[in-house]
Design a protein around this motif. Structure first.
Motif, short mmCIF file in Angstrom:
data_model
loop_
_atom_site.label_atom_id
_atom_site.label_comp_id
_atom_site.label_asym_id
_atom_site.label_seq_id
_atom_site.Cartn_x
_atom_site.Cartn_y
_atom_site.Cartn_z
N GLU A 446 41.04 49.76 34.78
CA GLU A 446 40.84 48.94 35.97
C GLU A 446 39.32 48.33 35.99
O GLU A 446 39.06 47.28 36.09
CB GLU A 446 41.35 49.05 37.16
N ALA A 447 38.48 49.53 35.84
CA ALA A 447 37.17 49.11 35.88
C ALA A 447 36.98 48.06 34.47
O ALA A 447 35.98 47.22 34.52
CB ALA A 447 36.30 50.44 35.71
N CYS A 448 37.40 48.47 33.34
CA CYS A 448 37.09 47.35 32.32
C CYS A 448 37.65 46.11 32.67
O CYS A 448 37.23 45.01 32.18
CB CYS A 448 37.84 48.10 31.05
N GLU A 449 38.92 45.90 33.10
CA GLU A 449 39.30 44.75 33.45
C GLU A 449 38.53 43.86 34.61
O GLU A 449 38.29 42.76 34.50
CB GLU A 449 40.97 44.90 34.06
N GLY A 450 38.02 44.67 35.47
CA GLY A 450 36.80 44.14 36.39
C GLY A 450 35.72 43.70 35.63
O GLY A 450 35.17 42.77 36.25
N ILE A 451 35.19 44.38 34.75
CA ILE A 451 34.05 43.88 34.02
C ILE A 451 34.47 42.74 33.25
O ILE A 451 33.41 41.57 33.16
CB ILE A 451 33.42 44.86 33.33
#
Length: 778
Positions: A446-451
């Protein structure tokens, strides 16, 4: 089975003289001083320091040399006399350094000064600690806390991890992903669901009291070599060790004990696995269904003689869901099991018979089970198998995920989690006088998707090499520079430090082998091993630079610069005396950490407990749960002509993303990491020849082009339809969207790819850099 003619191979055992030579080579390369030897003698021993590599147990009755080849390499890597100074950064732009290999970056040695990225010159420049803290704090205050990610590598101590999690929640978010998200989050989610405890139930002494061990997808020889000692002892006393792994790993075949003069001088080796089955990647669900099918058949036969194979008393009292699972198993045909597993019925039944005949069985697994799109069901089915005969909650039995990095399990224990339900937020609110955020935070995916979407504006990395470790690396690097602030705490330079936000800081910290002198004197830190034991660690070496701070000091410094004062949050006092942090941990987690400071030096560590080991099931039903699989494969994608299942693997000369050198001794591969492993029969079918240079292109059905170029074909013993290549070089091929559903663990062990021979045309663009250097630079 694939042909093994002309395949890369290693004739020797794991351990032995090869292990000694591997340690000696790193000793010379790092220009380590003679004092390094004294430090190694203190490794993993009482009042010594705990290894910064894997999380294997530190037994109370330790060996004279309580370190393995990779543990010694990790220590020597930290004790290097090489230094990465401001003068180095003055000579090289960040853009230039991005072209360097992982090995060459870390080979520059220990970071010595806090550094700030200067976009005008594209270089890192030195700065003062206070300056760094002030600007980082100012930037964090200007951002929405929900847009900031606090990532933790698995090596940070319990003390630092506790303060880091508290800082994030005081700041206002639960965005606390860690390296567990990328490897054993499947374990945490699946075990919590089916037995009510998120970690393994086995303790070290169980290894001495079992009759059989079943291994799935764990490479002991490279990832946790000290495990080989109890495995050797078990094999010698007749314990049946049954292994399922697509790759024949030497550590689970033969072992020569480097601490035995007789074995070293005579070359004597111990066979570890009594059965070794090269299951197809993603075929573990089918294997486990086949073993259980054999168990049910054996139970049917036993009933005709007035006996039972199943532990019916345990099942009735302690479990739920057996009827549905049993019906599914009985309805599943052996043809389907053989097709999906890649193994014969006879092989699976032979393994099943070992299980039937054994009284006490331990199930052991690694990322070969967890890193699949249906990894949850892999783990849950393994538990099913153990439950059939009551093999959880008795001495010499249990489920044992082998954790990787040194304190990755412990971080979760003290609050590094994006899931608020796993953290005692009410207790933290009472203890520190604030209202913690209650919404779910971001995990790694989810952090990667947010980036990628621009939602994440800042990334704080407490150690690790996040950019190199995550899937879809090429896409992620392009999006990474869109963030406002990136902060990296590290001991050595790595690629994650070269992909920056608008404002970027690289903050060097002391290592675990080094003395941590604070106001109250030398400080002790602690960590949790894979068996849930808590151990103290004391560094004594002079720090690599007078300008280094401890991880705890860095976290506290940034927190003070960011947050409003709180009389109950005593950052300065905590930094001055880590025993006060442990007192705070014991107050928050009273059941696990009561008397923390008094129990710190318990030989072998103190056990924090496990409810499932006591047959107390903290599940929704109050019982251990049999799960019924929805599919017979763990890969999550279908078959297609020309599509292969790629396994990403680590070499013998690396740990996680750290590349010590270019030797994969136990696979017979030397001098390069740019290889594609494939069995000879598949080579013939694909019209490939040994040494041919090819590309791999992604075959996920999401319309995104992915490729890695310049890989040399190497014949290797692997199942049909399967390829092998090194992590992290293959991460650009891993789709971010391919992950286990419940846990979102990336599916690194079954990546859909195609082979493209040199000269073939296609729309995939060349990457900006090769996957690595062909030789090990001097």
């Amino acid at each position: 089975m694939p042909s093994e003619e002309n395949t890369a191979h290693y004739d020797g055992p794991s351990g032995g003289w090869g292990s000694v030579r591997g340690i000696s080579r790193i000793f010379g390369k790092e220009w380590a001083t003679p004092l390094a030897t004294e430090t190694l003698f203190r490794q993993n021993k009482p009042k010594g320091f705990m290894c910064v590599s894997c999380s294997w147990a530190k037994p109370a009755n330790y060996h004279p040399f309580e370190f393995c080849e990779n543990g010694a390499k990790a220590t020597l890597w930290e004790l290097t006399s090489l230094r990465c100074t401001p003068e180095f950064f003055a000579k090289h732009t960040v853009t230039e350094l991005r072209e360097w290999s992982d090995h060459d970056l870390e080979q520059q040695g220990r970071l010595t000064h806090p550094m700030r990225y200067d976009p005008a010159t594209d270089k890192y420049v030195p700065c003062e600690w206070d300056e760094a803290f002030r600007e980082i704090g100012s930037e964090l205050r200007s951002l929405d806390p929900k847009s900031v990610v606090f990532y933790a590598s698995g090596r940070a101590s319990l003390e630092t991890s506790y303060l880091y999690a508290l800082f994030a929640r005081l700041y206002g978010c639960n965005n606390l992903p860690d390296s567990s998200n990328m490897c054993h989050e499947t374990t945490s989610v699946a075990l919590k669901k089916v037995i009510g405890a998120s970690v393994g139930t086995v303790v070290f002494d169980d290894l001495q009291n079992c009759d059989a061990m079943f291994f799935f997808g764990q490479n002991t020889g490279s990832n946790s070599p000290r495990f080989l000692h109890p495995l050797q002892e078990a094999a010698k006393r007749g314990v049946q060790i049954v292994t399922f792994n697509p790759v024949r790993e030497k550590g689970l075949e033969f072992f020569t004990n480097p601490q035995s003069p007789v074995e070293m001088l005579t070359g004597k080796e111990t066979r570890i696995s009594s059965q070794y089955h090269q299951v197809r990647p993603g075929g573990d669900i089918a294997v486990l269904m086949g073993i259980c099918k054999h168990v049910f058949a054996a139970d049917d036969a036993a009933q005709e003689q007035g006996r039972r194979v199943l532990d019916t008393a345990f099942i009735e009292q302690h479990t739920t869901g057996l009827a549905e699972f049993e019906a599914k198993v009985r309805a599943t045909s052996w043809e389907e099991i053989e097709r999906e597993s890649g193994l014969s019925r006879g092989d699976i039944e032979a393994a099943g018979q070992v299980y039937v005949e054994a009284d006490r069985v331990i199930g052991i697994y690694g990322m070969g089970l967890t890193q699949h799109m249906n990894g949850f069901e892999n783990v849950a089915l393994f538990v099913n198998m153990l439950l059939l005969k009551g093999n959880i909650g008795r001495d010499g039995t249990g489920i044992s995920p082998v954790r990787g990095h040194s304190n990755v399990q412990g971080q979760r224990t003290v609050g590094i989690s994006e899931k608020p339900e796993l953290v005692p937020l009410d207790k933290l609110a009472e203890q520190f006088g604030f209202e913690p955020p209650r919404d779910k935070g971001m995990n790694t995916v989810e952090a990667c998707e947010g980036i990628l979407s621009g939602e994440v504006r800042s990334f704080f990395g407490l150690g690790g090499n996040f950019v190199r470790a995550i899937p879809d690396r090429d896409r992620m690097e392009k999006a990474w520079t869109g963030m406002r602030l990136t902060v990296q705490v590290a001991t050595k330079l790595n690629r994650s430090h070269l992909v920056n936000g608008e404002i970027a800081y690289l903050l060097p910290c002391r290592g675990r082998t080094e003395e941590d002198m604070q106001a109250s004197g030398p400080q002790v830190v602690s960590m949790e091993d894979t068996f849930s034991n808590i151990l103290g660690s004391l560094g004594r070496r002079t720090p690599a630079s007078e300008h280094l701070k401890s991880e705890t000091d860095i976290v506290a410094g940034i927190a003070k610069a960011t947050l409003a004062p709180n009389p109950k949050v005593t950052w300065d006092a905590w930094v001055g005396d880590y025993a006060m942090i442990r007192d705070a941990i014991a107050e928050t987690y009273a059941e696990e950490f009561h008397g923390f400071n008094d129990r710190m030096w318990t030989p072998g560590g103190f056990y924090r407990g496990n409810s499932a080991r006591e047959r107390i099931w903290k599940t929704e039903s109050g019982k251990a749960t049999f799960t019924t699989p929805k599919q017979m494969t763990a890969v999550g994608f279908g078959e297609a002509p020309g599509r292969y299942r790629l396994i990403t693997m680590r070499s013998n000369d690396q740990f996680n993303t750290t590349i010590y050198g270019y030797s994969d001794r136990m696979r017979g591969i030397e001098g390069t990491r740019d290889v594609l492993l494939i069995n000879p029969d598949e080579m013939k079918r694909a019209n490939l020849h040994e040494g041919q240079v090819v590309s791999l292109v992604g075959d996920a059905e999401d319309g995104i082009e992915r490729a890695v170029f310049g890989l040399k074909v190497v014949p290797f013993s692997l199942p049909d339809g399967c390829l092998g290549a090194y992590y992290p070089e293959m991460n650009p091929l891993m789709p971010l969207s391919h992950h286990d559903g419940p846990s979102k663990t990336p599916a690194a062990k079954s990546v859909p790819v195609r082979i493209r021979a040199t000269g073939e045309t296609g729309s995939v663009k060349e990457r900006l850099e090769p996957p690595g250097h062909a030789t090990d630079p001097v």
